[in-house]
Design a protein around this motif. Structure first.
Motif, PDB file in Angstrom:
ATOM      1  N   ASP A 156       0.688  -1.166  -0.187  1.00 38.26           N
ATOM      2  CA  ASP A 156      -0.086  -0.170   0.011  1.00 38.26           C
ATOM      3  C   ASP A 156       0.927   1.213   0.068  1.00 38.26           C
ATOM      4  OD1 ASP A 156      -0.807  -0.244   3.738  1.00 38.26           O
ATOM      5  OD2 ASP A 156       0.847  -0.194   2.398  1.00 38.26           O
ATOM      6  N   GLY A 157       2.077   1.331  -0.718  1.00 38.91           N
ATOM      7  CA  GLY A 157       2.993   2.417  -0.514  1.00 38.91           C
ATOM      8  C   GLY A 157       2.420   3.531  -1.358  1.00 38.91           C
ATOM      9  N   SER A 158       3.097   4.651  -1.435  1.00 37.68           N
ATOM     10  CA  SER A 158       2.542   5.781  -2.290  1.00 37.68           C
ATOM     11  C   SER A 158       3.877   6.562  -2.772  1.00 37.68           C
ATOM     12  CB  SER A 158       1.865   6.745  -1.487  1.00 37.68           C
ATOM     13  OG  SER A 158       2.475   7.255  -0.315  1.00 37.68           O
ATOM     14  N   SER A 159       5.021   6.248  -2.244  1.00 38.53           N
ATOM     15  CA  SER A 159       6.283   6.886  -2.747  1.00 38.53           C
ATOM     16  C   SER A 159       6.755   6.157  -4.047  1.00 38.53           C
ATOM     17  CB  SER A 159       7.273   7.080  -1.617  1.00 38.53           C
ATOM     18  OG  SER A 159       7.792   5.642  -1.163  1.00 38.53           O
ATOM     19  N   TRP A 160       7.891   6.517  -4.632  1.00 42.98           N
ATOM     20  CA  TRP A 160       8.508   5.995  -5.848  1.00 42.98           C
ATOM     21  C   TRP A 160       9.665   6.670  -5.733  1.00 42.98           C
ATOM     22  CZ3 TRP A 160       8.086   1.609  -8.055  1.00 42.98           C
ATOM     23  CH2 TRP A 160       8.905   1.380  -9.286  1.00 42.98           C
ATOM     24  N   PRO A 161      10.834   5.902  -6.194  1.00 41.03           N
ATOM     25  CA  PRO A 161      11.007   4.379  -6.121  1.00 41.03           C
ATOM     26  C   PRO A 161      10.693   3.782  -4.806  1.00 41.03           C
ATOM     27  CG  PRO A 161      13.026   5.159  -6.617  1.00 41.03           C
ATOM     28  CD  PRO A 161      12.143   6.483  -6.540  1.00 41.03           C
ATOM     29  N   ASN A 162      10.527   2.605  -4.705  1.00 40.39           N
ATOM     30  CA  ASN A 162      10.532   1.835  -3.469  1.00 40.39           C
ATOM     31  C   ASN A 162      12.043   1.152  -3.150  1.00 40.39           C
ATOM     32  OD1 ASN A 162       7.893   2.374  -4.105  1.00 40.39           O
ATOM     33  ND2 ASN A 162       7.266   0.923  -2.610  1.00 40.39           N
ATOM     34  N   ARG A 163      12.734   2.067  -2.839  1.00 40.80           N
ATOM     35  CA  ARG A 163      14.356   1.490  -2.543  1.00 40.80           C
ATOM     36  C   ARG A 163      14.659   0.973  -1.228  1.00 40.80           C
ATOM     37  NH1 ARG A 163      17.378   6.591  -4.474  1.00 40.80           N
ATOM     38  NH2 ARG A 163      15.764   7.550  -3.275  1.00 40.80           N
ATOM     39  N   TYR A 164      13.872   1.106  -0.173  1.00 39.57           N
ATOM     40  CA  TYR A 164      14.418   0.887   1.251  1.00 39.57           C
ATOM     41  C   TYR A 164      13.459  -0.415   1.705  1.00 39.57           C
ATOM     42  CZ  TYR A 164      15.924   5.407   0.192  1.00 39.57           C
ATOM     43  OH  TYR A 164      16.750   6.510  -0.107  1.00 39.57           O
ATOM     44  N   GLN A 165      14.140  -1.254   2.601  1.00 44.34           N
ATOM     45  CA  GLN A 165      13.505  -2.318   3.062  1.00 44.34           C
ATOM     46  C   GLN A 165      12.222  -1.983   3.791  1.00 44.34           C
ATOM     47  OE1 GLN A 165      16.416  -5.439   4.850  1.00 44.34           O
ATOM     48  NE2 GLN A 165      17.873  -3.833   4.083  1.00 44.34           N
ATOM     49  N   TYR A 166      12.215  -0.829   4.540  1.00 48.78           N
ATOM     50  CA  TYR A 166      10.910  -0.556   5.524  1.00 48.78           C
ATOM     51  C   TYR A 166       9.974  -0.106   4.710  1.00 48.78           C
ATOM     52  CZ  TYR A 166      11.737   4.276   4.587  1.00 48.78           C
ATOM     53  OH  TYR A 166      12.145   5.620   3.826  1.00 48.78           O
ATOM     54  N   GLU A 167       9.857  -0.180   3.360  1.00 42.35           N
ATOM     55  CA  GLU A 167       8.975   0.249   2.411  1.00 42.35           C
ATOM     56  C   GLU A 167       8.104  -0.877   2.257  1.00 42.35           C
ATOM     57  OE1 GLU A 167      11.251   2.640  -0.327  1.00 42.35           O
ATOM     58  OE2 GLU A 167       9.642   4.078  -0.082  1.00 42.35           O
ATOM     59  N   TYR A 168       8.581  -2.268   2.398  1.00 38.54           N
ATOM     60  CA  TYR A 168       7.998  -3.247   2.080  1.00 38.54           C
ATOM     61  C   TYR A 168       7.307  -4.154   3.254  1.00 38.54           C
ATOM     62  CZ  TYR A 168      10.116  -2.767  -2.278  1.00 38.54           C
ATOM     63  OH  TYR A 168      10.557  -2.090  -3.519  1.00 38.54           O
ATOM     64  N   ASP A 169       6.298  -4.966   2.702  1.00 36.76           N
ATOM     65  CA  ASP A 169       5.297  -5.280   4.126  1.00 36.76           C
ATOM     66  C   ASP A 169       5.572  -6.969   4.138  1.00 36.76           C
ATOM     67  OD1 ASP A 169       3.294  -3.380   2.730  1.00 36.76           O
ATOM     68  OD2 ASP A 169       3.648  -3.226   4.611  1.00 36.76           O
ATOM     69  N   TYR A 170       5.925  -7.619   3.273  1.00 35.68           N
ATOM     70  CA  TYR A 170       6.246  -8.989   3.000  1.00 35.68           C
ATOM     71  C   TYR A 170       7.427  -9.435   2.392  1.00 35.68           C
ATOM     72  CZ  TYR A 170       1.389  -9.623   4.985  1.00 35.68           C
ATOM     73  OH  TYR A 170       0.239  -9.530   5.681  1.00 35.68           O
ATOM     74  N   TRP A 171       8.144 -10.422   3.003  1.00 37.71           N
ATOM     75  CA  TRP A 171       9.499 -11.026   2.226  1.00 37.71           C
ATOM     76  C   TRP A 171       9.397 -12.332   1.854  1.00 37.71           C
ATOM     77  CZ3 TRP A 171      13.478  -7.645   1.303  1.00 37.71           C
ATOM     78  CH2 TRP A 171      13.259  -6.463   1.631  1.00 37.71           C
ATOM     79  N   GLY A 172      10.009 -12.842   1.000  1.00 38.57           N
ATOM     80  CA  GLY A 172      10.362 -14.260   0.546  1.00 38.57           C
ATOM     81  C   GLY A 172      11.445 -15.044   1.344  1.00 38.57           C
ATOM     82  N   GLN A 173      11.724 -16.217   1.231  1.00 36.37           N
ATOM     83  CA  GLN A 173      12.554 -16.613   1.926  1.00 36.37           C
ATOM     84  C   GLN A 173      13.951 -16.674   1.434  1.00 36.37           C
ATOM     85  OE1 GLN A 173      10.736 -18.334  -0.068  1.00 36.37           O
ATOM     86  NE2 GLN A 173      12.229 -19.497  -1.340  1.00 36.37           N
ATOM     87  N   GLY A 174      14.158 -16.250   0.310  1.00 36.47           N
ATOM     88  CA  GLY A 174      15.177 -15.988  -0.560  1.00 36.47           C
ATOM     89  C   GLY A 174      15.856 -17.209  -1.261  1.00 36.47           C
ATOM     90  N   THR A 175      16.547 -16.852  -2.371  1.00 38.34           N
ATOM     91  CA  THR A 175      17.274 -17.861  -3.240  1.00 38.34           C
ATOM     92  C   THR A 175      18.632 -17.560  -3.522  1.00 38.34           C
ATOM     93  OG1 THR A 175      16.745 -19.256  -5.264  1.00 38.34           O
ATOM     94  CG2 THR A 175      16.457 -16.917  -5.407  1.00 38.34           C
ATOM     95  N   GLN A 176      19.565 -18.747  -3.367  1.00 43.11           N
ATOM     96  CA  GLN A 176      20.758 -18.297  -3.707  1.00 43.11           C
ATOM     97  C   GLN A 176      21.331 -18.423  -4.876  1.00 43.11           C
ATOM     98  OE1 GLN A 176      23.377 -17.984  -0.946  1.00 43.11           O
ATOM     99  NE2 GLN A 176      24.590 -17.622  -2.698  1.00 43.11           N
ATOM    100  N   VAL A 177      22.099 -17.368  -5.252  1.00 42.17           N
ATOM    101  CA  VAL A 177      22.756 -16.953  -6.749  1.00 42.17           C
ATOM    102  C   VAL A 177      24.145 -17.146  -6.354  1.00 42.17           C
ATOM    103  CG1 VAL A 177      23.041 -15.743  -8.553  1.00 42.17           C
ATOM    104  CG2 VAL A 177      20.855 -15.982  -7.605  1.00 42.17           C
ATOM    105  N   THR A 178      24.923 -17.712  -7.018  1.00 40.84           N
ATOM    106  CA  THR A 178      26.304 -17.997  -6.709  1.00 40.84           C
ATOM    107  C   THR A 178      27.091 -17.840  -8.217  1.00 40.84           C
ATOM    108  OG1 THR A 178      26.173 -19.407  -5.001  1.00 40.84           O
ATOM    109  CG2 THR A 178      28.334 -19.193  -6.069  1.00 40.84           C
ATOM    110  N   VAL A 179      27.794 -16.789  -8.310  1.00 41.37           N
ATOM    111  CA  VAL A 179      28.546 -16.741  -9.846  1.00 41.37           C
ATOM    112  C   VAL A 179      29.992 -17.062  -9.757  1.00 41.37           C
ATOM    113  CG1 VAL A 179      28.874 -14.911 -11.643  1.00 41.37           C
ATOM    114  CG2 VAL A 179      26.940 -14.632 -10.397  1.00 41.37           C
ATOM    115  N   SER A 180      30.445 -17.886 -10.466  1.00 41.38           N
ATOM    116  CA  SER A 180      31.615 -18.368 -10.146  1.00 41.38           C
ATOM    117  C   SER A 180      32.555 -17.787 -11.441  1.00 41.38           C
ATOM    118  CB  SER A 180      32.081 -19.993 -10.425  1.00 41.38           C
ATOM    119  OG  SER A 180      31.467 -20.291 -11.582  1.00 41.38           O
ATOM    120  N   SER A 181      33.855 -17.396 -11.108  1.00 45.15           N
ATOM    121  CA  SER A 181      34.895 -16.485 -12.052  1.00 45.15           C
ATOM    122  C   SER A 181      35.561 -17.305 -12.820  1.00 45.15           C
ATOM    123  CB  SER A 181      35.809 -15.638 -10.873  1.00 45.15           C
ATOM    124  OG  SER A 181      36.525 -16.522 -10.098  1.00 45.15           O
TER     125      SER A 181
END
Length: 126
Positions: A101-126
């Motif tokens: 239910d935000g109103s500002s833009w862009p939403n760059r800050y964590q506190y602006e978000y209400d729900y989060w996922g559990q995360g997915t790992q990304v690994t980039v090898s050199s």
């Protein structure tokens, strides 16, 4: 209640590509904006990209601009992060988040978000 489930992470060589997905569910899900953040080992969680659910307006962190693309599928209530030209410094756990239910833009800050996922790992090898 809203549930966010990320998928698509994995191991990729530098210069390669990955597409992350974030499936949103919950009673009558709708949101103002969706975002992607990432957290590398020993570092704070940082903003990656965000998209307005209505209209599809996007905004990116400078570090990924031109390499990553955020998009959404309204019918599937799914947000994607297409990552190309990946670098070892892109290695992190990637999280999606919903701002209902935000109103500002862009939403760059964590506190602006209400729900989060559990995360997915990304690994980039050199």
């Amino acid at each position: 209640q809203v549930q966010l489930v990320e998928s698509g992470g994995g191991l990729v060589q530098a210069g390669g590509s990955l597409r992350l997905s974030c499936a949103a569910s919950g009673r009558s899900f709708s949101s103002y904006a969706m975002g992607w953040f990432r957290q590398a080992p020993g570092k704070e969680r940082e903003f990656v990209a965000t998209i307005r659910w209505s209209g599809g307006r996007t905004y990116y962190a400078d570090s990924v601009k031109g390499r990553f693309t955020i998009s959404r599928d309204n019918a599937k209530t799914t947000v994607y992060l297409q990552m190309s030209s990946l670098k070892p410094e892109d290695t992190a756990v990637y999280y999606c988040a919903a701002d209902l239910d935000g109103s500002s833009w862009p939403n760059r800050y964590q506190y602006e978000y209400d729900y989060w996922g559990q995360g997915t790992q990304v690994t980039v090898s050199s």
